[in-house]
Design a protein around this motif. Structure first.
Motif, short mmCIF file in Angstrom:
data_model
loop_
_atom_site.label_atom_id
_atom_site.label_comp_id
_atom_site.label_asym_id
_atom_site.label_seq_id
_atom_site.Cartn_x
_atom_site.Cartn_y
_atom_site.Cartn_z
N ALA A 1 15.12 1.36 -12.84
CA ALA A 1 14.44 2.20 -13.61
C ALA A 1 15.32 3.40 -14.25
CB ALA A 1 13.14 2.58 -12.87
N ALA A 2 16.13 3.92 -13.40
CA ALA A 2 16.68 5.08 -13.80
C ALA A 2 17.95 4.57 -14.91
CB ALA A 2 17.59 5.74 -12.60
N LEU A 3 18.31 3.48 -14.51
CA LEU A 3 19.47 2.85 -15.42
C LEU A 3 18.86 2.34 -16.83
CD1 LEU A 3 22.29 1.79 -16.48
CD2 LEU A 3 21.75 -0.08 -14.94
N ASP B 1 0.85 -1.21 -0.03
CA ASP B 1 -0.01 0.03 0.21
C ASP B 1 0.84 1.36 0.09
OD1 ASP B 1 -2.36 -1.60 0.05
OD2 ASP B 1 -2.67 -1.35 2.13
N ARG B 2 2.06 1.19 0.19
CA ARG B 2 3.01 2.35 0.20
C ARG B 2 3.13 2.85 -0.97
NH1 ARG B 2 7.94 -0.51 3.29
NH2 ARG B 2 8.98 0.51 1.55
N PRO B 3 3.05 4.21 -1.31
CA PRO B 3 3.04 4.98 -2.35
C PRO B 3 4.62 4.61 -3.06
CG PRO B 3 3.35 6.76 -0.81
CD PRO B 3 2.78 5.26 -0.06
N GLY B 4 4.79 4.60 -4.55
CA GLY B 4 5.97 4.24 -5.13
C GLY B 4 6.38 5.59 -5.84
N VAL B 5 7.62 5.58 -6.14
CA VAL B 5 8.30 6.62 -6.98
C VAL B 5 7.94 6.77 -8.39
CG1 VAL B 5 10.56 7.85 -7.37
CG2 VAL B 5 10.07 6.94 -5.04
N ARG B 6 7.65 7.82 -8.93
CA ARG B 6 7.31 7.63 -10.48
C ARG B 6 8.76 7.61 -11.11
NH1 ARG B 6 2.83 6.24 -12.91
NH2 ARG B 6 1.24 6.75 -11.57
N ALA B 7 8.79 6.93 -11.99
CA ALA B 7 9.87 6.84 -13.00
C ALA B 7 9.65 7.78 -14.19
CB ALA B 7 10.15 5.53 -13.66
N GLY B 8 10.59 8.16 -14.91
CA GLY B 8 10.47 9.26 -15.95
C GLY B 8 9.99 8.71 -17.13
N CYS B 9 9.35 7.25 -17.22
CA CYS B 9 8.69 6.73 -18.34
C CYS B 9 7.63 5.53 -17.71
CB CYS B 9 9.87 6.07 -19.23
SG CYS B 9 10.66 4.72 -18.46
N PRO B 10 6.81 5.15 -18.66
CA PRO B 10 5.66 4.15 -18.01
C PRO B 10 6.37 2.73 -17.55
CG PRO B 10 5.18 5.09 -20.22
CD PRO B 10 6.63 5.50 -19.80
N VAL B 11 5.78 2.47 -16.52
CA VAL B 11 6.51 1.30 -15.87
C VAL B 11 5.21 0.21 -16.06
CG1 VAL B 11 7.05 0.05 -13.82
CG2 VAL B 11 7.89 2.37 -14.33
N LEU B 12 5.49 -0.98 -16.60
CA LEU B 12 4.57 -1.97 -16.67
C LEU B 12 4.95 -3.20 -16.11
CD1 LEU B 12 4.74 -0.29 -19.64
CD2 LEU B 12 2.63 -1.64 -20.03
N CYS B 13 4.17 -3.81 -15.08
CA CYS B 13 4.70 -4.92 -14.20
C CYS B 13 3.92 -6.16 -14.43
CB CYS B 13 4.44 -4.33 -12.68
SG CYS B 13 5.00 -5.81 -11.57
N VAL C 1 19.25 -5.41 -13.63
CA VAL C 1 19.08 -6.11 -12.50
C VAL C 1 19.39 -5.18 -11.32
CG1 VAL C 1 19.20 -8.50 -13.27
CG2 VAL C 1 21.15 -7.16 -12.29
N ALA C 2 18.23 -4.96 -10.38
CA ALA C 2 18.42 -4.03 -9.20
C ALA C 2 17.45 -4.35 -8.22
CB ALA C 2 18.13 -2.44 -9.69
N ARG C 3 18.14 -4.39 -6.87
CA ARG C 3 17.37 -4.64 -5.90
C ARG C 3 16.76 -3.43 -5.43
NH1 ARG C 3 21.88 -8.22 -2.72
NH2 ARG C 3 21.94 -9.95 -4.24
N ASP C 4 17.08 -2.26 -5.73
CA ASP C 4 16.59 -0.98 -5.77
C ASP C 4 15.95 -0.83 -6.86
OD1 ASP C 4 16.02 1.67 -5.68
OD2 ASP C 4 17.63 2.27 -4.52
N ARG C 5 14.62 -0.81 -7.18
CA ARG C 5 13.91 -0.77 -8.37
C ARG C 5 13.88 0.61 -8.85
NH1 ARG C 5 10.93 -5.54 -8.64
NH2 ARG C 5 11.98 -7.11 -7.16
N VAL C 6 13.96 1.59 -8.07
CA VAL C 6 14.04 3.28 -8.33
C VAL C 6 15.22 3.27 -9.20
CG1 VAL C 6 13.60 5.66 -7.68
CG2 VAL C 6 12.45 3.76 -6.64
#
Length: 326
Positions: A126-128, A35-47, A118-123
């Protein structure tokens, strides 16, 4: 891990009932985290995620989704936690330099079809992806991870398994209570056929969610008529064995290992010896093959599969709508 048998034995199995208090604590914590809000990436994220532990077909679904995005004129990159890999990332996956022990098995498969991070820190991951030129991110798993805000989240469910006994880990396979996961899901990808999956599809439809039906289509030419000893360390090895038989392979035997199993020399020697006794050749999945030593993998055929949607236009419309909303 190898799922305990009671996960498929119904919610009233003694072991499931005994673990229910622990499951309630785990489920509540997992739901609060989602339920915690996530950080917006600079492009669409499809999960593409899974409401349960274990395999459901997320990686073939991710490949199909990326192909759809490219058809829509996008430049997608894959983002994964890299389960089973030692590198925390963010790092771009290079199949020529990385092995499954570095980045996990699924990212190695994805990297054959496009940029994969691959990144344990998803934010940070996404930047990479964006730095690599991507204008859309396809997350392979991560439905329960709140780090990134998702523009579209699809739950992938194996119709033969559904949600198991309907209980939360460790009493069952659910990653969080299903009624707490649905608000984070925009649609269901139902892979294959089976009554357990139909129950999940009805639950999704009651909530007004689209159900995208799909099936895994094997490359039958790779195995038809060949006498095989099949082995697999995936979420549902029996599904792979059944697919091999349907593709026309002559199954001399099967060997199942836990999901993401790291094959050791003793495992490989035993498999090779048994194949010799049976007069069969070894065959495995693409996901298992990337965990084998290169010299051994070169001698083991694989069964390629792809995910085919019953109504690809319905998925295309939902994806296009998610992209347009940005």
């Amino acid at each position: 891990m190898r799922p305990p048998r009671f996960w498929d034995a119904g919610p009233d199995h003694p072991a499931a009932r005994a673990l229910a208090p622990l499951a309630a604590l785990y489920g509540a914590a997992a739901a609060r985290r989602m339920d915690r809000p996530g950080v917006r990436a600079g492009c669409p994220v499809l999960c593409l995620g899974n409401v349960t532990l274990g395999g459901a077909g997320k990686t073939p679904a991710a490949l199909a989704l990326a192909a759809l995005l490219r058809d829509l004129g996008r430049r997608p990159a894959f983002l994964s936690r890299g389960y089973g890999g030692r590198l925390p990332g963010p790092v771009r996956v290079d199949p020529a330099a990385h092995g499954a022990a570095d980045v996990g098995d699924e990212p190695l498969l994805l990297a054959r079809h496009g940029p994969a991070v691959v990144a344990r820190d998803r934010v940070a991951g996404a930047a990479l992806c964006r730095d690599l030129g991507a204008d859309a991110v396809v997350m392979d798993d991560g439905l329960q991870n709140p780090g990134l805000a998702k523009d579209l989240s699809l739950a992938v469910v194996d119709a033969g398994a559904g949600h198991g006994n309907g209980r939360v880990f460790p009493a069952g396979p659910l990653r969080a209570p299903l009624d707490r996961q649905w608000p984070h899901v925009a649609g269901l990808v139902l892979v294959g056929d089976g009554a357990p999956g139909e129950a999940v599809a009805r639950a999704a439809a009651r909530r007004g969610l689209p159900v995208h039906r799909a099936r895994l289509v094997p490359d039958a030419a790779a195995v038809a008529g060949r006498r095989c000893l099949a082995f697999a360390g995936i979420g549902r090895p029996q599904k792979f064995f059944a697919t091999l038989a349907e593709a026309g392979a002559d199954l001399a035997g099967t060997r199942a290992f836990p999901d993401h199993h790291p094959y050791r020399a003793a495992d490989l020697a035993a498999l090779a010896a048994e194949a010799g006794r049976l007069g069969a050749e070894l065959v495995t999945t693409e996901k298992d093959a990337v965990r084998l030593p290169p010299d051994f993998a070169a001698r083991v055929p694989v069964l390629p599969v792809r995910l085919v949607f019953a109504d690809p236009e319905a998925l295309r419309a939902q994806v296009s709508g998610a992209l347009a909303s940005r």
